[in-house]
Scaffold this motif. Sequence first.
Motif, PDB file in Angstrom:
ATOM      1  N   LEU A 258       0.819  -1.197   0.000  1.00  0.00           N
ATOM      2  CA  LEU A 258       0.000   0.000   0.000  1.00  0.00           C
ATOM      3  C   LEU A 258       0.861   1.258   0.000  1.00  0.00           C
ATOM      4  N   ARG A 259       1.123   1.855   1.126  1.00  0.00           N
ATOM      5  CA  ARG A 259       1.798   3.164   1.143  1.00  0.00           C
ATOM      6  C   ARG A 259       3.161   3.160   0.441  1.00  0.00           C
ATOM      7  N   PRO A 260       4.109   2.283   0.799  1.00  0.00           N
ATOM      8  CA  PRO A 260       5.449   2.378   0.195  1.00  0.00           C
ATOM      9  C   PRO A 260       5.419   2.293  -1.333  1.00  0.00           C
ATOM     10  N   ALA A 261       4.678   1.344  -1.871  1.00  0.00           N
ATOM     11  CA  ALA A 261       4.657   1.177  -3.329  1.00  0.00           C
ATOM     12  C   ALA A 261       4.067   2.413  -3.991  1.00  0.00           C
ATOM     13  N   LEU A 262       3.069   2.994  -3.352  1.00  0.00           N
ATOM     14  CA  LEU A 262       2.411   4.139  -3.969  1.00  0.00           C
ATOM     15  C   LEU A 262       3.249   5.407  -3.855  1.00  0.00           C
ATOM     16  N   ASP A 263       3.954   5.554  -2.728  1.00  0.00           N
ATOM     17  CA  ASP A 263       4.875   6.702  -2.596  1.00  0.00           C
ATOM     18  C   ASP A 263       5.933   6.639  -3.683  1.00  0.00           C
ATOM     19  N   LEU A 264       6.399   5.418  -3.942  1.00  0.00           N
ATOM     20  CA  LEU A 264       7.410   5.228  -4.975  1.00  0.00           C
ATOM     21  C   LEU A 264       6.876   5.658  -6.349  1.00  0.00           C
ATOM     22  N   LEU A 265       5.639   5.304  -6.604  1.00  0.00           N
ATOM     23  CA  LEU A 265       5.006   5.693  -7.879  1.00  0.00           C
ATOM     24  C   LEU A 265       4.957   7.214  -8.025  1.00  0.00           C
ATOM     25  N   ASN A 266       4.608   7.865  -6.923  1.00  0.00           N
ATOM     26  CA  ASN A 266       4.512   9.323  -6.912  1.00  0.00           C
ATOM     27  C   ASN A 266       5.840   9.942  -7.358  1.00  0.00           C
ATOM     28  N   VAL A 267       6.940   9.481  -6.721  1.00  0.00           N
ATOM     29  CA  VAL A 267       8.272  10.022  -7.024  1.00  0.00           C
ATOM     30  C   VAL A 267       8.628   9.716  -8.484  1.00  0.00           C
ATOM     31  N   ALA A 268       8.338   8.485  -8.939  1.00  0.00           N
ATOM     32  CA  ALA A 268       8.666   8.085 -10.305  1.00  0.00           C
ATOM     33  C   ALA A 268       7.927   8.969 -11.307  1.00  0.00           C
ATOM     34  N   MET A 269       6.655   9.251 -11.011  1.00  0.00           N
ATOM     35  CA  MET A 269       5.849  10.054 -11.921  1.00  0.00           C
ATOM     36  C   MET A 269       6.396  11.471 -12.037  1.00  0.00           C
ATOM     37  N   LEU A 270       6.784  12.045 -10.890  1.00  0.00           N
ATOM     38  CA  LEU A 270       7.377  13.387 -10.901  1.00  0.00           C
ATOM     39  C   LEU A 270       8.609  13.400 -11.795  1.00  0.00           C
ATOM     40  N   ALA A 271       9.462  12.360 -11.602  1.00  0.00           N
ATOM     41  CA  ALA A 271      10.701  12.272 -12.378  1.00  0.00           C
ATOM     42  C   ALA A 271      10.377  12.172 -13.874  1.00  0.00           C
ATOM     43  N   VAL A 272       9.369  11.361 -14.226  1.00  0.00           N
ATOM     44  CA  VAL A 272       9.037  11.173 -15.647  1.00  0.00           C
ATOM     45  C   VAL A 272       8.530  12.480 -16.256  1.00  0.00           C
ATOM     46  N   VAL A 273       7.628  13.162 -15.553  1.00  0.00           N
ATOM     47  CA  VAL A 273       7.058  14.409 -16.091  1.00  0.00           C
ATOM     48  C   VAL A 273       8.156  15.450 -16.271  1.00  0.00           C
ATOM     49  N   ILE A 274       9.035  15.569 -15.281  1.00  0.00           N
ATOM     50  CA  ILE A 274      10.100  16.570 -15.380  1.00  0.00           C
ATOM     51  C   ILE A 274      11.056  16.197 -16.527  1.00  0.00           C
ATOM     52  N   ALA A 275      11.354  14.890 -16.657  1.00  0.00           N
ATOM     53  CA  ALA A 275      12.264  14.439 -17.719  1.00  0.00           C
ATOM     54  C   ALA A 275      11.658  14.720 -19.100  1.00  0.00           C
ATOM     55  N   VAL A 276      10.364  14.384 -19.263  1.00  0.00           N
ATOM     56  CA  VAL A 276       9.700  14.614 -20.557  1.00  0.00           C
ATOM     57  C   VAL A 276       9.726  16.104 -20.880  1.00  0.00           C
ATOM     58  N   PHE A 277       9.422  16.877 -19.863  1.00  0.00           N
ATOM     59  CA  PHE A 277       9.398  18.324 -20.026  1.00  0.00           C
ATOM     60  C   PHE A 277      10.787  18.835 -20.440  1.00  0.00           C
ATOM     61  N   GLY A 278      11.796  18.321 -19.762  1.00  0.00           N
ATOM     62  CA  GLY A 278      13.187  18.727 -20.047  1.00  0.00           C
ATOM     63  C   GLY A 278      13.571  18.344 -21.472  1.00  0.00           C
ATOM     64  N   MET A 279      13.217  17.124 -21.909  1.00  0.00           N
ATOM     65  CA  MET A 279      13.590  16.665 -23.255  1.00  0.00           C
ATOM     66  C   MET A 279      12.907  17.523 -24.318  1.00  0.00           C
ATOM     67  N   ARG A 280      11.643  17.845 -24.021  1.00  0.00           N
ATOM     68  CA  ARG A 280      10.882  18.632 -24.982  1.00  0.00           C
ATOM     69  C   ARG A 280      11.564  19.981 -25.219  1.00  0.00           C
TER      70      ARG A 280
END
Length: 594
Positions: A258-280
Amino acid sequence: MDDAHKKPQGVPVKRAAALLWRAVQPDVATVRVGLFWLVLAAGLDALGPVMGKAFIDRYLLPHNPQVGAMLGLLAGALIAGCTASLLRYHQLCRLASVAMQSVRRIRESVYGHVLRLPMSFFDSAITGQLVSRVTNDTEAVKQLYVQVLFVMLDSLIMLTTLLVTMTFLDWRLMLIVAALVPAVFGIVFLYQRLSAPAVGRTRELRSTLNAQTAESIAGMAVLQATGAAATYGKRYASVNEAHYASRQVELRANAWLLRPALDLLNVAMLAVVIAVFGMRESGGQLSAVEVGVLYAFVSYIGRVVEPLIQLTMQFSQLQQAVVAAARVNTLLDEAEAPRPQAKGRVMAGAVTLQNLNFAYKNGVPVLRDVNLDVKPGEFLGIVGPTGSGKTSLLSLLLRFYPIAENSGQLLVDGQPIAELDEAAFRDAVGLVPQEPFLLAASVRENIAMGRDLSEAQIHTAAESAGAAGFIGRLENGYDTPLGEGGARLAVGEKQLLAIARALAGQPKILLLDEATSHIDTGTEQVVQQALAKLHGKLTIISIAHRLSTIRDADRILVLSHGHVAELGPHDALMQIEGGLYRRLVELQQLASET
Ligand SMILES: Nc1ncnc2c1ncn2[C@@H]1O[C@H](COP(=O)(O)OP(=O)(O)OP(=O)(O)O)[C@@H](O)[C@H]1O
């Protein structure tokens, strides 16, 4: 025959949903209003980052300090946030109160339903489990409404609103964020696979623990007298151990997934959005508009993850509550005792049995071809060896079990027993059961049993039963509380009170089931005198083990293996050489002499 502890059939979610839907019906309008305001609150919540984006894009990055407009945006964001919080608070309170009302309704209907179940249901029901169904399971249904459904609904509304807002801001980035949803559902699915069996098992085991406790308390005297406390302690401990192990499996799945796996997803999503934004933007210059969008998305990701976390965190409760609600629904689906619409009345109290047959289970006859004609005002004694069908005959006279087709007839005043009006029938037939059942209430309440009886009727009944004497000696007379199960009364006094209760409704037929078997000789005489005074005034059918109590009966029915072995007055039966009644009397005389 169904029992209370059987595993529910069918899909639990469907049965749980059916239960909730039924119970919430009277408040559907309130729920609709609540949901409308929740949608508005979610919209206002989504406004905050949009205003933040405008703040950055229009004033911050272009170095365009328009203080009035900037303060306006900040104040707007603040007001939107505060209003959203207030709205959400009020709506969740409103929905929670709907939930409590619904659960109140469910609990009342479950209890009412149990009271209307046929006696055959209780032959196999386990008390502890039934109590658990009425109290614990309905409490779990409350969780389903309050904690789960409304928190989950709020989260779903929030999630949808945020995704819609993101689509307007940048639909490609929204698609990346939306990937969170299947990821979270994947985790929930895995969690469910791992923990669902354990959740079901834990509930079953908890129910068994309740049942064992209730059973042990009910049978404490036997348990202690047979020195079985240690064995029962061990039996309880082993179920308790299994319950602990099952809980552990559940908790482990909760802790990992529950909590740990979902917290991890949150961080991963932030990283992906920022990375996509940066590449663009690599190669080009960051435009002011894009930075505002990035800000809005970073704030939205946190907000999207939170409802998703809420949804999944509620999931284990949801599972437990669904299982509980499904079980409550199964109990509610149990067929109630038929309530004949018939309008027949008991006028005089004549009872006729014509070729009556009865069986609890097909192929195991308990009563065979019984013929009997009891006249109004007659006193009929019933005797017979154990298991000969005496109590079963009384149960049929009480309409606890239906008479099957082609199984003969049971007539009261010439009408089939099934064709009598329910209330009139219960008024006309009084029962003094084998175990006098007393409520933890006053003497008066124990005689009245919720019936609308006058003080005079209660007193007369007590007089007729020979109970008025000892009631008068109690410190508060008819107002004296009796304690649980009438703990403060002697067994014989309880019996007299039970007779008073049966007489209070002024019945035409009085049924007694070994009512004198627990009483000492002195009290037996009081009961005998009471019955003697009633003799001729109403029909009395009395099962007796102590044969002296029915010696004065007009006739005695001797049952053997479910059929009529002998029938006649005491003296006539005693004349039958080698007769069953005579043998029973002689055996009892022998027993009392030794
Ligand atoms: N609820 C029930 N379900 C199935 N069988 C039952 C049920 N109640 C009684 N029986 C069976 O029916 C038969 C008659 O039982 P019943 O209690 O009527 O006899 P009885 O003459 O009253 O016995 P006792 O004097 O011991 O009370 C017995 O074989 C008993 O095991």
